[in-house]
Structures are given as C-alpha cells and as structure tokens.
Write a protein that holds these residues in place. Structure first.
Motif, PDB file in Angstrom:
ATOM      1  N   GLU A   1     -17.675  -5.838   7.670  1.00  0.00           N
ATOM      2  CA  GLU A   1     -16.728  -5.241   8.630  1.00  0.00           C
ATOM      3  C   GLU A   1     -16.967  -3.743   8.799  1.00  0.00           C
ATOM      4  O   GLU A   1     -16.620  -3.162   9.818  1.00  0.00           O
ATOM      5  CB  GLU A   1     -15.281  -5.505   8.190  1.00  0.00           C
ATOM      6  CG  GLU A   1     -14.943  -4.887   6.832  1.00  0.00           C
ATOM      7  CD  GLU A   1     -13.514  -5.097   6.394  1.00  0.00           C
ATOM      8  OE1 GLU A   1     -12.695  -5.584   7.180  1.00  0.00           O
ATOM      9  OE2 GLU A   1     -13.209  -4.765   5.234  1.00  0.00           O
TER      10      GLU A   1
ATOM     11  N   THR B   1     -10.186  -5.706  -6.841  1.00  0.00           N
ATOM     12  CA  THR B   1     -10.511  -5.697  -5.415  1.00  0.00           C
ATOM     13  C   THR B   1     -11.634  -6.677  -5.088  1.00  0.00           C
ATOM     14  O   THR B   1     -12.572  -6.848  -5.879  1.00  0.00           O
ATOM     15  CB  THR B   1     -10.934  -4.302  -4.888  1.00  0.00           C
ATOM     16  OG1 THR B   1     -11.450  -4.445  -3.559  1.00  0.00           O
ATOM     17  CG2 THR B   1     -12.004  -3.621  -5.724  1.00  0.00           C
ATOM     18  N   ILE B   2     -11.508  -7.275  -3.916  1.00  0.00           N
ATOM     19  CA  ILE B   2     -12.601  -8.157  -3.470  1.00  0.00           C
ATOM     20  C   ILE B   2     -13.811  -7.326  -3.044  1.00  0.00           C
ATOM     21  O   ILE B   2     -14.885  -7.864  -2.822  1.00  0.00           O
ATOM     22  CB  ILE B   2     -12.166  -9.071  -2.294  1.00  0.00           C
ATOM     23  CG1 ILE B   2     -11.815  -8.253  -1.037  1.00  0.00           C
ATOM     24  CG2 ILE B   2     -11.030  -9.974  -2.695  1.00  0.00           C
ATOM     25  CD1 ILE B   2     -11.724  -9.095   0.230  1.00  0.00           C
ATOM     26  N   ASP B   3     -13.622  -6.008  -2.894  1.00  0.00           N
ATOM     27  CA  ASP B   3     -14.716  -5.159  -2.370  1.00  0.00           C
ATOM     28  C   ASP B   3     -15.739  -4.778  -3.447  1.00  0.00           C
ATOM     29  O   ASP B   3     -16.851  -4.370  -3.109  1.00  0.00           O
ATOM     30  CB  ASP B   3     -14.142  -3.871  -1.753  1.00  0.00           C
ATOM     31  CG  ASP B   3     -13.119  -4.151  -0.668  1.00  0.00           C
ATOM     32  OD1 ASP B   3     -13.158  -5.253  -0.088  1.00  0.00           O
ATOM     33  OD2 ASP B   3     -12.272  -3.280  -0.404  1.00  0.00           O
TER      34      ASP B   3
ATOM     35  N   MET C   1     -15.389  -9.205   4.921  1.00  0.00           N
ATOM     36  CA  MET C   1     -14.613  -8.021   4.495  1.00  0.00           C
ATOM     37  C   MET C   1     -15.424  -7.158   3.531  1.00  0.00           C
ATOM     38  O   MET C   1     -16.588  -7.450   3.241  1.00  0.00           O
ATOM     39  CB  MET C   1     -13.324  -8.462   3.821  1.00  0.00           C
ATOM     40  CG  MET C   1     -12.177  -8.666   4.789  1.00  0.00           C
ATOM     41  SD  MET C   1     -10.636  -8.915   3.873  1.00  0.00           S
ATOM     42  CE  MET C   1      -9.457  -8.873   5.204  1.00  0.00           C
ATOM     43  N   GLY C   2     -14.808  -6.129   3.003  1.00  0.00           N
ATOM     44  CA  GLY C   2     -15.518  -5.259   2.054  1.00  0.00           C
ATOM     45  C   GLY C   2     -15.236  -3.784   2.274  1.00  0.00           C
ATOM     46  O   GLY C   2     -15.781  -2.943   1.576  1.00  0.00           O
ATOM     47  N   HIS C   3     -14.438  -3.493   3.294  1.00  0.00           N
ATOM     48  CA  HIS C   3     -14.052  -2.113   3.614  1.00  0.00           C
ATOM     49  C   HIS C   3     -15.298  -1.261   3.864  1.00  0.00           C
ATOM     50  O   HIS C   3     -16.091  -1.638   4.708  1.00  0.00           O
ATOM     51  CB  HIS C   3     -13.165  -1.563   2.490  1.00  0.00           C
ATOM     52  CG  HIS C   3     -12.323  -0.403   2.921  1.00  0.00           C
ATOM     53  ND1 HIS C   3     -11.697  -0.348   4.127  1.00  0.00           N
ATOM     54  CD2 HIS C   3     -12.018   0.773   2.295  1.00  0.00           C
ATOM     55  CE1 HIS C   3     -11.038   0.784   4.247  1.00  0.00           C
ATOM     56  NE2 HIS C   3     -11.224   1.498   3.140  1.00  0.00           N
TER      57      HIS C   3
ATOM     58  N   ARG D   1       0.854  -1.189   0.000  1.00  0.00           N
ATOM     59  CA  ARG D   1       0.000   0.000   0.000  1.00  0.00           C
ATOM     60  C   ARG D   1       0.891   1.240   0.000  1.00  0.00           C
ATOM     61  O   ARG D   1       1.782   1.377   0.841  1.00  0.00           O
ATOM     62  CB  ARG D   1      -0.891   0.013   1.235  1.00  0.00           C
ATOM     63  CG  ARG D   1      -1.936  -1.103   1.231  1.00  0.00           C
ATOM     64  CD  ARG D   1      -3.003  -0.834   2.266  1.00  0.00           C
ATOM     65  NE  ARG D   1      -3.881  -1.994   2.447  1.00  0.00           N
ATOM     66  CZ  ARG D   1      -4.948  -2.250   1.699  1.00  0.00           C
ATOM     67  NH1 ARG D   1      -5.257  -1.447   0.702  1.00  0.00           N
ATOM     68  NH2 ARG D   1      -5.700  -3.304   1.930  1.00  0.00           N
TER      69      ARG D   1
ATOM     70  N   HIS E   1      -8.601 -12.545   6.037  1.00  0.00           N
ATOM     71  CA  HIS E   1      -7.844 -12.539   4.776  1.00  0.00           C
ATOM     72  C   HIS E   1      -7.964 -13.824   3.960  1.00  0.00           C
ATOM     73  O   HIS E   1      -7.479 -13.866   2.829  1.00  0.00           O
ATOM     74  CB  HIS E   1      -6.371 -12.221   5.055  1.00  0.00           C
ATOM     75  CG  HIS E   1      -6.164 -10.768   5.412  1.00  0.00           C
ATOM     76  ND1 HIS E   1      -6.486 -10.275   6.648  1.00  0.00           N
ATOM     77  CD2 HIS E   1      -5.714  -9.727   4.684  1.00  0.00           C
ATOM     78  CE1 HIS E   1      -6.230  -8.980   6.673  1.00  0.00           C
ATOM     79  NE2 HIS E   1      -5.759  -8.615   5.504  1.00  0.00           N
TER      80      HIS E   1
ATOM     81  N   ARG F   1      -9.302 -13.189   0.606  1.00  0.00           N
ATOM     82  CA  ARG F   1      -8.470 -12.636  -0.475  1.00  0.00           C
ATOM     83  C   ARG F   1      -7.501 -13.666  -1.041  1.00  0.00           C
ATOM     84  O   ARG F   1      -6.748 -13.381  -1.977  1.00  0.00           O
ATOM     85  CB  ARG F   1      -7.639 -11.470   0.079  1.00  0.00           C
ATOM     86  CG  ARG F   1      -8.339 -10.192  -0.078  1.00  0.00           C
ATOM     87  CD  ARG F   1      -7.639  -8.974   0.393  1.00  0.00           C
ATOM     88  NE  ARG F   1      -6.249  -8.984   0.676  1.00  0.00           N
ATOM     89  CZ  ARG F   1      -5.665  -8.049   1.430  1.00  0.00           C
ATOM     90  NH1 ARG F   1      -6.387  -7.086   1.959  1.00  0.00           N
ATOM     91  NH2 ARG F   1      -4.382  -8.065   1.641  1.00  0.00           N
TER      92      ARG F   1
HETATM   93  O1  F6P Z   1      -9.655  -3.664   0.032  1.00  0.00           O
HETATM   94  C1  F6P Z   1      -9.504  -5.025   0.213  1.00  0.00           C
HETATM   95  C2  F6P Z   1      -9.514  -5.358   1.690  1.00  0.00           C
HETATM   96  O2  F6P Z   1      -9.358  -6.745   1.828  1.00  0.00           O
HETATM   97  C3  F6P Z   1     -10.749  -4.870   2.447  1.00  0.00           C
HETATM   98  O3  F6P Z   1     -11.859  -5.691   2.257  1.00  0.00           O
HETATM   99  C4  F6P Z   1     -10.223  -4.839   3.859  1.00  0.00           C
HETATM  100  O4  F6P Z   1     -10.913  -3.885   4.632  1.00  0.00           O
HETATM  101  C5  F6P Z   1      -8.789  -4.425   3.675  1.00  0.00           C
HETATM  102  O5  F6P Z   1      -8.434  -4.733   2.341  1.00  0.00           O
HETATM  103  C6  F6P Z   1      -7.818  -5.097   4.621  1.00  0.00           C
HETATM  104  O6  F6P Z   1      -6.586  -4.513   4.439  1.00  0.00           O
HETATM  105  P1  F6P Z   1      -5.221  -5.088   4.998  1.00  0.00           P
HETATM  106  O7  F6P Z   1      -4.843  -6.264   4.159  1.00  0.00           O
HETATM  107  O8  F6P Z   1      -4.277  -3.963   4.851  1.00  0.00           O
HETATM  108  O9  F6P Z   1      -5.474  -5.486   6.420  1.00  0.00           O
END
Ligand code: F6P
Length: 357
Positions: free
Chosen positions: A231, A134-136, A178-180, A74, A281, A284
């Motif tokens: 989440e 993105t998975i979101d 997940m999903g931000h 990131r 995770h 993902r």
């Molecule tokens: O944007 C993808 C995602 O997996 C979101 O669903 C989640 O909130 C975030 O990334 C988690 O991020 P990290 O891997 O930095 O903990």
C-alpha cells in the motif's frame, strides 16, 4: 502484592490476547499476590481512567482469539502533549491513574507510535515494558513482531486465490497488501505466493520496468501476471512530488490508492486491463497463526521475567530466536525498513521476480 496494568494500543493485530495471556500466566505463577488492571481502548483508557480489574478467568481460552479483549484505539504521539478539548493534560492524567492504582508496572502492547508514548511515560518515571505488536513488522530492535506472520498467511492466501483465477482468464492482477510505510508483509506474502512482480515502498518502481516484466511473461507464453503491491509503494516519478502534490494528484485521478494508479498506468501504456484486489483489514483479523501464538507467548513470558528482574524501560523483542530486552529510548522513533540489498531481495531477483527497478 504486585499490581500491573495492561493496554493494547494502535491498529490491532492477531496475538494481542495471546501476549497478555503469556505475561499474566507467567506473573501469576511467580508472584504471591497479583492484581492486573486492563486499560480499555489503549492510552484512552489510561488517560480517562477507564479500566477493569481482570481475573485469571479473563486470561483463559484467549490464546487463539483474534482482536483484543481490552479494545484498542489510536492516540497519536504528536498530540500527546496537547491538552484535550477540556484542557486535560493527557500525560499527567496517565501518570495520575498509574499512581492512583499503585501500579508496579505498565505493559504496553503497541506499534511504533504507541512505543514512543511508552518511552515518554518511562522517561516520566513510570515502570514501563513494551511488547512489539504489528502486522507491519517495522519495529526497530526486534527481528519479528507478533501479528506479522498471521498477516503473511492471510495475504498469501489472498494472492493464492487470485493466482488461480488470473491463470484461468489470462489476466493481469494487482493485490494490494498492507504494511504502512514498509514492504515486509508484501515481500514475504509475495514470495510465499509466487507473485511475479513485487513492489514495495523501499524500492520506487518505474512503470516501464513493470511493463517489461509483464511483457516478458507474455513472450514466455504465460498469459497472466500477478503483482503484489504494498500500500505504501510509490513510482519513481511520484517521489518527486511533495506530500500535498501527491495527494492532489491521487484525488484528481480518483485513485483510492497506489494499486489504482498502477492499474491505470498499465492500461494507458499497454492496453492491458488490470483487476485489483485489496484484502485490507482481513490481514489484521482472525485467529493468530501457530507461529504468532508461540512468539507472543515467549515475548509475554520474557516481559514477565523483565518485570520480576525489575528491568524497566525496555521493549521485549526477539533476535536470532532468543528473546532480548531493548532499551525503549533506543528503539522508539526508528523504523525497521527492508534494505534494498537485503539478502531476501537478492534471492527474489535471482528467481526472476521484478521489483520494478
Ligand atoms: O499498522 C498496521 C496497519 O494495519 C497498517 O498496515 C495500515 O496502513 C494501517 O494499520 C491501517 O490503519 P487503520 O486501521 O487505522 O485504517
């Protein structure tokens, strides 16, 4: 001779490798001579000149492989204009590396934040093509992002597994998905797995409504309830708090996330003990599902075609099952959220699913 750069940025997802394979295979078939440079670990590699010359062998056998062969990281957009600790101008450094390698185009596989940086580089004069990862599934301008359906499969399987044990023990279970900041993943996985309550960020929940849904199931003779909770879900009361106040409240109560807050609210108000599962995770990870393999291959080929047409500054998306080119400066910075009156929500409500509203 054509030279292109590739990078994968932000949280990873399934089908990153499949997308790169799609781009490069289509280019290699249609360009006389091609050099492909892979920047390592997202924009970090482009800033610090960490790259590899890739060969056709690198793109063989990767259609089914999860993760990303280039690594990812990131690089927050909000810091991109700030010099690094040694005073390096990151944007200038990326431009220098692009020019040093005499690239004709940079392909960026990334989510919302990475898309903003891609747009910035495009505005700075680089030829950039973005692919929505993105998975979101929260990128504006495309019906679908690659990674999303693979994550739906995993979240669905997690909720399926919880269902059987919840039924055996007559328990209330929360699965946090997940999903931000958006609820797509929870909505799809929740419907696919037959969750009884689905809570998403776009529809703030009222605890009394959630309890009503649990009570109704008990009255109907169903001893267990499964809640799929995003989440980013939030209860209506918490919405009144500032970000700082909310964080403080969560810390004070030892709630690692919203699932724990909700479980506590349910326990305090109804005496029902709740079990929580957070697949995290895993959503993902692993191999891309067949839909994502096909989607990412199509997007990769369409990105190669945009390159061949000299059409830059675009994101390659999919709408109504057709690949499309969306202007980066139109899509960047916008979030695709679940609308409260989305047909899918209405259908779910007709099924009797509670959204806690
Ligand atoms: O944007 C993808 C995602 O997996 C979101 O669903 C989640 O909130 C975030 O990334 C988690 O991020 P990290 O891997 O930095 O903990």
């Amino acid at each position: 001779m054509k030279r292109v750069g590739l990078l994968t940025s932000g949280g990873d997802c399934q089908a990153l490798n499949a997308t790169m394979r799609g781009i490069v295979k289509a280019l290699a078939n249609n360009v006389d001579e091609l050099e492909v440079y892979g920047f390592m670990n997202g924009y970090h590699g482009m800033i610090y000149g960490d790259y590899r010359l890739l060969t056709s062998r690198d793109f063989s056998g990767i259609l089914t492989k999860g993760g990303t062969m280039l690594g990812s990281s990131r690089t927050p957009f909000k810091d991109i204009r700030k010099p690094d600790e040694k005073g390096l101008d990151k944007v200038e450094a990326m431009k220098q590396n692009y020019y040093k390698l005499r690239l004709d185009c940079l392909f960026v596989l990334g989510g919302n934040g990475s898309q903003k940086t891609a747009n910035l580089l495009s505005e700075e004069g680089l030829n950039v093509i973005h692919l929505p990862k993105t998975i979101d599934n929260d990128i504006w301008g495309t019906d679908m992002t690659f990674g999303f359906y693979s994550a739906v499969n995993i979240a669905t399987e997690a909720i399926d597994c919880i269902h059987t044990t919840a039924a055996s023990h007559n328990r209330v279970f929360i699965v946090e998905v997940m999903g931000h900041k958006v609820g797509w993943l929870t909505l799809y996985a929740g419907i696919a797995s037959g969750a009884d309550v689905i809570l998403i960020p776009e529809i703030p929940y009222h605890i009394d409504k959630v309890l009503e849904a649990i009570d109704k199931r008990t009255r109907d003779g169903k001893g267990f309830t499964v809640l799929a909770v995003a989440e980013g879900a939030v209860c209506a009361e918490d919405l009144k708090l500032s970000k700082k106040e909310y964080k403080k409240k969560m810390e004070k109560n030892n709630y690692p996330s919203v699932a724990y807050e909700l479980a506590d609210q349910i326990l305090k108000k109804s005496g029902n003990e709740v079990r929580i599962t957070v697949p995290g995770h895993t959503q993902r990870g692993g191999a891309p599902c067949p839909y994502d393999r096909a989607l990412s291959t199509r997007l990769g080929v369409a990105a190669a075609q945009a390159f061949l047409d000299g059409d830059f500054g675009k994101m390659i998306g999919i709408r109504n099952n057709k690949t499309v080119r969306v202007k980066l400066n139109e899509s960047a910075g916008k979030l695709k959220v679940v609308e409260k009156d989305d047909q899918f929500i209405k259908e779910a409500k007709l099924l009797g699913i509670s959204f806690g509203d």
